[in-house]
Design a protein around this motif. Structure first.
Motif, PDB file in Angstrom:
ATOM      1  N   ARG A  87     -66.904  -8.878  46.881  1.00 52.00           N
ATOM      2  CA  ARG A  87     -66.727  -9.587  48.138  1.00 52.00           C
ATOM      3  C   ARG A  87     -65.235  -9.679  48.476  1.00 52.00           C
ATOM      4  O   ARG A  87     -64.382  -9.707  47.576  1.00 52.00           O
ATOM      5  N   VAL A  89     -61.572 -10.874  49.158  1.00 56.58           N
ATOM      6  CA  VAL A  89     -60.813 -11.965  48.552  1.00 56.58           C
ATOM      7  C   VAL A  89     -60.342 -12.918  49.652  1.00 56.58           C
ATOM      8  O   VAL A  89     -59.848 -12.481  50.691  1.00 56.58           O
ATOM      9  N   SER A 124     -61.655 -10.301  54.976  1.00 58.00           N
ATOM     10  CA  SER A 124     -61.615 -11.657  54.430  1.00 58.00           C
ATOM     11  C   SER A 124     -61.883 -12.708  55.501  1.00 58.00           C
ATOM     12  O   SER A 124     -62.585 -13.697  55.253  1.00 58.00           O
TER      13      SER A 124
END
Length: 291
Positions: A87, A89, A124
């Motif tokens: 996923r 950061v 993100s």
């Protein structure tokens, strides 16, 4: 010998016999090598000239499973780095509230970040602040971060459009053959995020209008072809789609609520509104071409 259909292509008895002869003539070749040879023999290429290798491999696998051909054993199982994709950061940003009239933010900077150092920031921000989180797009796609006063304000993701969408197809009025040939000229707005600390009236609709003015040229630059039509889904249980309507997007209809993997006529997800935006007055003529 049965006739098969795959990705809109009719596979006839003569085609299957040719594939059998191709496999027999190259007994030591891998599945990938056979696929590429078949693409070259059939001149099966994408609009940008690249061989339709993965589509062809899917066809060969379908015929193998149907007992029509016998493929060589799998020679190598490649590790798929996407199967367990990490996923994005989290990033730390200044979240001081941004308020005031739109004119105070001008000029806005639209940065296409796919394949750039800023792509991680885009990923993100969606992962942290969009209710659907970040999902890696497939097919042709672009990613934008909108900046003002050296701070990010919004993110937009554009992807290849779904092949079958009843309300859109009726609005355009194209045939199934025209849709198969020209679906690449339609892009789908899969994500639109105004960062939660940004409270600027009319910003969202202004961003959509600016995007409509530039996205076809950006798509042409990266993929070698323009766009003629944009579309998106709006979940009416969550949103009213006001910014799209204010930017002159048109309500085309609603989804069936079944999704592309459904094998029944029973809805299995929320029904969404389908909105569209023609990028040219000639969109029906251009998208309806089959020659």
């Amino acid at each position: 010998m049965s006739e098969f259909q795959y990705r809109g292509r009719a596979i006839q008895s003569a085609d299957i016999l040719y594939i059998r002869e191709l496999i027999s003539a190259h007994p030591n070749h891998s599945r990938r090598s056979l696929s590429r040879k078949l693409c070259e023999a059939w001149q099966w290429r994408q609009p940008n000239g690249t061989l339709c290798d993965m589509v062809c491999r899917g066809l060969l696998l379908m015929l193998d499973r149907a007992g029509q051909i016998t493929l060589p054993p799998v020679a190598y199982v490649r590790r798929n780095p996407l199967a367990k994709r990490a996923r994005p950061v989290p990033v730390l940003l200044d979240q001081t509230a941004i308020k005031g009239p739109l004119r105070d933010l001008q000029p806005l900077e639209f940065q296409q970040v796919r394949r750039t150092a800023e792509e991680g920031l885009f990923n993100s921000l969606l992962e942290q602040h969009h209710y659907l989180k970040y999902e890696q797009p497939v097919g042709e796609h672009l990613k934008y971060v909108v900046w003002a006063q050296q701070r990010p304000h919004a993110c937009l993701a554009w992807s290849s459009a779904p092949r079958h969408l009843g309300s859109r197809d009726r609005y355009i009025g194209w045939s199934s053959e025209a849709r198969r040939r020209n679906i690449r000229f339609v892009a789908y707005n899969s994500r639109f995020l105004i960062l939660p600390w940004v409270r600027v009236p009319h910003l969202a609709s202004h961003i959509l209008s600016c995007m409509a003015a530039r996205i076809s040229e950006d798509w042409q630059h990266l993929y070698g072809h323009p766009l003629y039509f944009l579309e998106t889904f709006v979940d009416p249980e969550r949103f009213r789609g006001t910014c799209y309507r204010a930017a002159n997007w048109v309500l085309l209809g609603k989804t069936t609520g079944r999704g592309k993997q459904s094998n029944s006529y029973v809805p299995n997800r929320s029904i969404k509104e389908v909105l569209g935006y023609p990028l040219t007055k000639r969109f029906r003529e251009l998208l309806g071409r089959v020659a």
